[in-house]
Design a protein around this motif. Structure first.
Motif, PDB file in Angstrom:
ATOM      1  N   GLY A  28     -55.544  16.027  73.462  1.00 29.15           N
ATOM      2  CA  GLY A  28     -56.540  16.677  74.295  1.00 29.15           C
ATOM      3  C   GLY A  28     -57.803  15.873  74.518  1.00 29.15           C
ATOM      4  O   GLY A  28     -58.691  16.303  75.245  1.00 29.15           O
ATOM      5  N   LYS A  40     -64.263  17.231  72.011  1.00 33.36           N
ATOM      6  CA  LYS A  40     -64.362  18.678  72.012  1.00 33.36           C
ATOM      7  C   LYS A  40     -63.236  19.301  71.192  1.00 33.36           C
ATOM      8  O   LYS A  40     -62.121  18.794  71.157  1.00 33.36           O
ATOM      9  CB  LYS A  40     -64.308  19.213  73.452  1.00 33.36           C
ATOM     10  N   GLY A  42     -62.340  22.642  71.652  1.00 33.14           N
ATOM     11  CA  GLY A  42     -61.730  23.750  72.370  1.00 33.14           C
ATOM     12  C   GLY A  42     -62.219  25.078  71.810  1.00 33.14           C
ATOM     13  O   GLY A  42     -62.831  25.145  70.744  1.00 33.14           O
ATOM     14  N   TRP A 100     -69.374  20.880  67.896  1.00 40.02           N
ATOM     15  CA  TRP A 100     -68.372  21.949  67.935  1.00 40.02           C
ATOM     16  C   TRP A 100     -68.988  23.304  67.621  1.00 40.02           C
ATOM     17  O   TRP A 100     -68.679  24.298  68.273  1.00 40.02           O
ATOM     18  CB  TRP A 100     -67.244  21.635  66.960  1.00 40.02           C
ATOM     19  N   ASN A 170     -58.142  26.312  64.502  1.00 37.30           N
ATOM     20  CA  ASN A 170     -58.387  25.359  65.571  1.00 37.30           C
ATOM     21  C   ASN A 170     -57.654  24.041  65.303  1.00 37.30           C
ATOM     22  O   ASN A 170     -57.894  23.407  64.266  1.00 37.30           O
ATOM     23  CB  ASN A 170     -59.893  25.101  65.710  1.00 37.30           C
ATOM     24  N   ARG A 172     -57.884  21.005  66.507  1.00 40.79           N
ATOM     25  CA  ARG A 172     -58.714  19.814  66.358  1.00 40.79           C
ATOM     26  C   ARG A 172     -59.487  19.841  65.036  1.00 40.79           C
ATOM     27  O   ARG A 172     -59.626  18.824  64.362  1.00 40.79           O
ATOM     28  CB  ARG A 172     -59.674  19.704  67.538  1.00 40.79           C
TER      29      ARG A 172
END
Length: 200
Positions: A28, A40, A42, A100, A170, A172
Motif C-alpha cells: 500500500g 500511511k 490507513g 498515524w 491495522n 501496517r
C-alpha cells in the motif's frame, strides 16, 4: 579499521529494515513515497493499535533522551556507532507513529502517570530518575550504566511490539511492530556483546 566496519554494519542492520525493506516495500505504500511522514497506515484500527502507538511514542521519547545523553558521554567507539543508528531509527519511527495517531484523530501526548494504560500493562517506560542520573553518573561508569539501562528499555519495546502483533488490527501497524521487534532484538544482541566484552 575493524571497529569502523562493525560500526557501519550496526547502522545498516538497524536503519535499513525500517527505511528500505520495511516501509518502502510495505503493502500500500505509494510508489513516489520519499519520506517517512508520507507513509500511511490507513483507517482500519482497533484500541490495541492506538495503545501500542501511544505507549511506544512515550517509550521512544524516553529512549531518544537517553540516546542523546549517550551521544555526548559514551566513550566506546562501538557504543557510539550503535547510539547513532538507534537515534536515526527511532526518530524516523517516532515521525511515523505521530503521523498515524494524528490521522486516526488520537492523542499524541501520552500521560506519564503510573496509571496510564494499565489495561495494557502500563507505559513500559524507564524510571525518569534513572534517565536523569545518566547525566551525572561517573564518566568511567557511563557506558556500563547506559548499556544495562538501555537493555531493559529496549526489552520493554519488544513487549509492546508483541502486544500489537498478537492483538492489533491495522496491517501496517502490525508490520511496523514486527520491525520494531526485530530491530530491538538486534540491538539487544549487540549490547550484550558489548557488556561481556565480546566484540567479535
Amino acid at each position: 579499521m575493524a571497529a569502523a566496519v562493525r560500526g557501519r554494519r550496526i547502522a545498516a542492520i538497524l536503519i535499513f529494515p525500517l527505511l528500505i525493506a520495511g516501509c518502502g516495500a510495505a503493502q500500500g505504500t505509494p510508489a513516489g513515497t520519499t519520506t517517512v511522514a508520507e507513509i500511511k497506515a490507513g483507517g482500519e484500527h482497533n484500541d490495541t493499535d492506538v495503545m501500542f502507538l501511544q505507549m511506544l511514542v512515550f517509550h521512544q521519547r524516553q529512549g531518544l533522551d537517553m540516546a542523546g545523553t549517550a551521544a555526548e558521554r559514551a566513550t566506546g567507539p562501538e557504543l557510539k556507532n550503535l547510539i547513532k543508528a538507534v537515534r536515526a531509527t527511532e526518530q524516523n519511527e517516532l515521525t511515523i507513529m505521530l503521523s498515524w495517531l494524528a490521522d486516526w484523530g488520537e492523542p499524541t501526548d501520552v500521560d506519564a502517570a503510573p496509571s496510564a494504560h494499565t489495561g495494557h500493562g502500563g507505559l513500559h517506560g524507564t524510571n525518569p530518575a534513572d534517565i536523569t542520573r545518566l547525566q551525572t553518573v561517573d564518566a568511567a561508569q557511563f557506558d556500563a550504566t547506559f548499556l544495562n539501562m538501555f537493555l531493559a528499555h529496549q526489552h520493554n519495546a519488544i513487549e509492546l511490539a508483541q502486544m500489537e502483533i498478537e492483538s492489533g488490527a491495522n496491517p501496517r501497524a502490525k508490520e511496523f511492530a514486527e520491525r520494531v521487534r526485530q530491530t530491538r532484538h538486534g540491538e539487544i544482541r549487540q549490547m550484550l556483546r558489548l557488556t561481556t566484552g565480546d566484540h567479535q
